[in-house]
Each structure stands twice: as C-alpha cells, then as structure tokens.
Design a protein around this motif. Structure first.
Motif, PDB file in Angstrom:
ATOM      1  N   CYS A  24      39.483  51.912  41.962  1.00  0.00           N
ATOM      2  CA  CYS A  24      40.831  51.357  41.986  1.00  0.00           C
ATOM      3  C   CYS A  24      41.752  52.348  41.284  1.00  0.00           C
ATOM      4  O   CYS A  24      42.758  52.762  41.841  1.00  0.00           O
ATOM      5  N   ARG A  48      39.526  57.926  47.329  1.00  0.00           N
ATOM      6  CA  ARG A  48      40.754  57.252  46.901  1.00  0.00           C
ATOM      7  C   ARG A  48      40.722  57.062  45.392  1.00  0.00           C
ATOM      8  O   ARG A  48      39.659  56.878  44.801  1.00  0.00           O
ATOM      9  N   LYS A  53      49.650  52.625  39.110  1.00  0.00           N
ATOM     10  CA  LYS A  53      49.163  51.303  39.478  1.00  0.00           C
ATOM     11  C   LYS A  53      50.237  50.239  39.292  1.00  0.00           C
ATOM     12  O   LYS A  53      50.668  49.988  38.162  1.00  0.00           O
ATOM     13  N   PRO A  54      50.670  49.613  40.381  1.00  0.00           N
ATOM     14  CA  PRO A  54      51.619  48.498  40.217  1.00  0.00           C
ATOM     15  C   PRO A  54      50.837  47.272  39.759  1.00  0.00           C
ATOM     16  O   PRO A  54      50.002  46.760  40.486  1.00  0.00           O
ATOM     17  N   GLU A  86      47.986  56.317  45.990  1.00  0.00           N
ATOM     18  CA  GLU A  86      49.099  55.424  46.311  1.00  0.00           C
ATOM     19  C   GLU A  86      50.398  56.024  45.786  1.00  0.00           C
ATOM     20  O   GLU A  86      50.457  56.508  44.661  1.00  0.00           O
ATOM     21  N   TRP A 105      48.964  56.576  50.433  1.00  0.00           N
ATOM     22  CA  TRP A 105      49.086  55.221  50.945  1.00  0.00           C
ATOM     23  C   TRP A 105      50.194  54.494  50.205  1.00  0.00           C
ATOM     24  O   TRP A 105      50.527  54.829  49.068  1.00  0.00           O
ATOM     25  N   GLY A 107      51.396  50.942  48.795  1.00  0.00           N
ATOM     26  CA  GLY A 107      50.766  49.697  48.350  1.00  0.00           C
ATOM     27  C   GLY A 107      51.481  48.463  48.874  1.00  0.00           C
ATOM     28  O   GLY A 107      52.629  48.528  49.343  1.00  0.00           O
ATOM     29  N   ALA A 108      50.784  47.347  48.771  1.00  0.00           N
ATOM     30  CA  ALA A 108      51.291  46.094  49.335  1.00  0.00           C
ATOM     31  C   ALA A 108      52.628  45.667  48.726  1.00  0.00           C
ATOM     32  O   ALA A 108      53.512  45.156  49.420  1.00  0.00           O
ATOM     33  N   ARG A 109      52.763  45.880  47.416  1.00  0.00           N
ATOM     34  CA  ARG A 109      54.012  45.458  46.773  1.00  0.00           C
ATOM     35  C   ARG A 109      55.174  46.342  47.207  1.00  0.00           C
ATOM     36  O   ARG A 109      56.317  45.896  47.277  1.00  0.00           O
ATOM     37  N   LYS A 134      49.840  49.758  53.636  1.00  0.00           N
ATOM     38  CA  LYS A 134      49.199  48.459  53.423  1.00  0.00           C
ATOM     39  C   LYS A 134      50.129  47.354  53.895  1.00  0.00           C
ATOM     40  O   LYS A 134      51.360  47.514  53.875  1.00  0.00           O
ATOM     41  N   ARG A 164      44.962  44.360  53.791  1.00  0.00           N
ATOM     42  CA  ARG A 164      44.395  44.007  52.483  1.00  0.00           C
ATOM     43  C   ARG A 164      44.584  42.530  52.159  1.00  0.00           C
ATOM     44  O   ARG A 164      44.433  42.104  51.023  1.00  0.00           O
ATOM     45  N   ASP A 198      40.647  46.669  54.035  1.00  0.00           N
ATOM     46  CA  ASP A 198      40.391  46.808  52.601  1.00  0.00           C
ATOM     47  C   ASP A 198      39.698  45.535  52.111  1.00  0.00           C
ATOM     48  O   ASP A 198      40.346  44.585  51.675  1.00  0.00           O
ATOM     49  N   HIS A 201      40.310  44.289  48.183  1.00  0.00           N
ATOM     50  CA  HIS A 201      41.472  43.494  47.777  1.00  0.00           C
ATOM     51  C   HIS A 201      41.539  42.160  48.515  1.00  0.00           C
ATOM     52  O   HIS A 201      42.122  41.216  48.004  1.00  0.00           O
ATOM     53  N   GLU A 227      36.799  49.925  47.312  1.00  0.00           N
ATOM     54  CA  GLU A 227      36.864  50.379  45.921  1.00  0.00           C
ATOM     55  C   GLU A 227      35.458  50.566  45.376  1.00  0.00           C
ATOM     56  O   GLU A 227      34.643  49.643  45.375  1.00  0.00           O
TER      57      GLU A 227
HETATM   58  C1  PEP Z   1      44.935  49.343  45.332  1.00  0.00           C
HETATM   59  O1  PEP Z   1      44.614  49.792  46.428  1.00  0.00           O
HETATM   60  O2  PEP Z   1      44.320  49.566  44.281  1.00  0.00           O
HETATM   61  C2  PEP Z   1      46.076  48.406  45.280  1.00  0.00           C
HETATM   62  C3  PEP Z   1      46.906  48.345  44.235  1.00  0.00           C
HETATM   63  O3  PEP Z   1      46.125  47.627  46.355  1.00  0.00           O
HETATM   64  P1  PEP Z   1      47.258  46.639  46.950  1.00  0.00           P
HETATM   65  O4  PEP Z   1      48.498  47.431  47.077  1.00  0.00           O
HETATM   66  O5  PEP Z   1      46.647  46.258  48.250  1.00  0.00           O
HETATM   67  O6  PEP Z   1      47.357  45.474  46.004  1.00  0.00           O
END
Ligand code: PEP
Ligand code: MN
Length: 355
Positions: A24, A48, A53-54, A86, A105, A107-109, A134, A164, A198, A201, A227
C-alpha cells in the motif's frame, strides 16, 4: 469514441491477467526493497507503492513523499521492475516523472474531484506515460468516465481503469462494495479500455482477495492490482488487506483463467449482473420490512388498526400502473405486491402481539 492502446507497458505479457503488486505504502527503503525482491523473484513485473497517501482521517500514515522516490528508482534499476505510484497533484506528477516512475495511477478520492483530475491532466499534457484511473469512491459511472476523458484529452492514450469498489455507509462483507455492474457497463461503453481489478481495496481483508481475483477473471477483466507487503501484519497502512509475495504467488497460481468464447463470457457477465441485482432486491426488501415494522410500532402506540385498506388500494393501483409503464406485466406486479404486503402485515401483527 475514445480508442485506447491495449499494451500499457512494453514487454509485459499481453496475456491476461496483467499483474501489478506491491505495498500500500512505501514505508522504508528496506521494506520496499525486500518486498520488491520477493515479488520480482515470482515473476511480478510492475511494482506499486503509495508515496503520497490520501488518508480518510488525519493522523494516519500519509506517505513518505519525495523521500521514497529514490527507493522506487532502486527497484527499477536493480530489479528491472516497472514502478507505479499514485498521483493527486501536478507536483506529484512532476516529482514522480523526475524519478522515472513508469506508470501513474489516480486514486479514488482524486477521481471524485474533477478539479484535481484536471490539474493532473494538465500536468500530463505532452507526456507519454500510462495512467490508471481508479473509480471514484461513489458509484458514479459518468464521473469515472469524465476522469478518463480529462486524461485522454491531455493526449494520453495508454489509459487503464482500476475497479476498487464503492464506499457505502453500512460496511458488511466488503470494505468497498464491488457493484460489478458498474465496471461491466463501463466496458460496454468503452470496450478498448483495459480494466484492472483491485481486490485489496474491495475486500479490505486478505481472506477475500483470492475469490475477488477469480471473480474479476471470470468477468474478463484485463488485470489485477494487489497489495503485497513483506510483513503485512506490520504494514503502516491497510495492514488487514495485504498479502505476502508468497501468498500472492499462490493466489495467482490457483487462478483459473477461462479462455471462453464470447458467448459464454457474456453469459457469465450477465449472470453476475443478475446476482448483483438480486442482492439489491433482497437488501431493498429487508429495508422495506424494517420500515414496515416501524410503522407497526407507530400504529400500536397510537391505537390504530394494522390494515388501512384505502392506503393498501392506493399502493397496489399506483405501483401496478408504474410497473406497466416500466414494461412489466400487471398480474405479475400484483402477485409480488400482495406477497410483500402480506408479509408486512404479518410483521406488524407480531409487533402488536408483543407487550
Ligand atoms: C491505494 O491504492 O493504496 C489507495 C489509496 O487506493 P484507493 O484510492 O482505491 O482508496
Ligand atoms: Mn491501500
């Protein structure tokens, strides 16, 4: 119609599934190198690691930032792996590219925020690097496609998407609900866009990874991003959903990749949609019963009779008319509604009996 390149990175096997694996987060140089070495030894080509990290709440590990990029560079030069991180801002893009990261990549947020996606897209203008997008945290297919369009409009053609799962208030089995019909619909609309699953997640628990990988393969996904950490229990983020490189290798070796013909493949995907829809139907029915029991409680407290026949007639008439407009048979609808109503009444009678 957007057309995408099918090969995201040269030299990586074209046959399904494309595998991306790694922790992760890039925690320490040792953790990165140890994990990467074990993955490379098992034939994994794309590494990866989250560097920025969000986190949902402040106080979680927010990544080592630029400091971790030289570690990824080592993975690339010493182990010959491709690296992926990310990115969420223009600065992330610039910094990642300055360390020769091979794949980015979103991220989802970030996907959920068009301003942020546009900022990343602007930073990518004129670049030639594969970008994976994502799905947004919310189940909004147009928002997901919108993000793909923004990156496409920046001139990027090596694009893939990562499914994800989607956030939901009541967490049950999954951390993020798969809602497979959404990536399936995306594939229908953009058939040349590679889709990667994924399972980490989606599942949120390592025990779910193997079956989610298999489901993704049965739905004809192009790849998997999993992961993997040299010491998952001690991971600084997402500890419960990471697997060792050894376990990942086992999972990948037990996957059944069905080389099915078009017709059985689409049958599997249609069946998956039916499963998903039945699941939604059951959840809706359970919710309806809960509300109905609350009404029972109200009626009891206010000394009202259970059966309010005027209301019952209205419900049947309106719903049957609505069903007809939606292309369903009226007799069928009546049967369903009467059955539901009977069960509601039975539930309310139970409540009346309680003291
Ligand atoms: C990740 O891939 O570690 C991650 C933060 O994923 P996601 O954006 O899907 O929450
Ligand atoms: Mn994670």
């Amino acid at each position: 119609m957007m057309e995408f390149e099918s090969i995201l990175l040269p030299g990586v096997d074209a046959k399904r599934p494309l595998i991306i694996a790694g922790p992760c987060s890039a925690e320490t140089e040792e953790q990165v190198m140890d994990t990467a070495r074990k993955l490379a030894a098992r034939g994994i080509k794309i590494f990866r690691a989250g560097v920025w990290k969000p986190r949902t709440k402040p106080g979680g590990f927010e990544g080592n930032g630029v400091m971790a990029l030289p570690w990824l560079k080592r993975v690339k030069t010493e182990l010959g792996m491709y690296t992926a991180v990310e990115v969420a801002t223009a600065a992330h893009v610039r910094e990642a590219l300055s360390y020769d990261v091979d794949m980015l990549w979103i991220g989802a947020r970030t996907t959920a925020n068009p301003f942020a996606v546009q900022e990343v897209a602007d930073a990518l203008e004129g670049m030639d690097i594969p970008v994976l997008i994502k799905n947004p945290v919310n189940p909004d297919l147009d928002l997901w496609i919108g993000a793909v369009e923004r990156i496409y409009n920046a001139g990027i053609r090596r694009i893939g998407v990562i499914h994800r799962g989607f956030s939901s208030f009541d967490k049950k089995i999954y951390r993020n609900l798969p809602q497979w019909h959404i990536p399936i619909e995306l594939h229908r609309q953009l058939p040349t866009l590679p889709i990667i699953c994924d399972p980490s997640h989606i599942g949120g628990k390592r025990e779910l990874i193997a079956s989610l990988c298999q489901q993704a393969m049965d739905l004809n996904f192009d790849g998997l991003i999993v992961e993997s950490h040299c010491n998952p229990e001690k991971a600084w983020s997402d500890a419960s959903q990471q697997v060792t490189p050894e376990v990942l290798d086992f999972i990948l070796n037990t996957l059944v990749i069905r080389d099915t013909t078009q017709s059985t493949e689409s049958l599997a995907s249609l069946r998956r949609q039916i499963d998903e829809l039945d699941n939604s139907l059951l959840e809706l029915l359970a919710r309806r019963m809960r509300v109905s029991r609350e009404i029972g409680q109200y009626k009891k407290e206010h000394n009202m009779p259970i059966l309010q026949s005027q209301r019952y007639d209205e419900i049947i008439q309106n719903r049957v008319a609505q069903a007809l407009q939606m292309g369903m048979d009226t007799e069928f609808m009546k049967t369903v509604l009467v059955a539901i109503h009977e069960e509601s009444v039975r539930n309310q009678q139970e409540i009346m009996k309680q003291d």
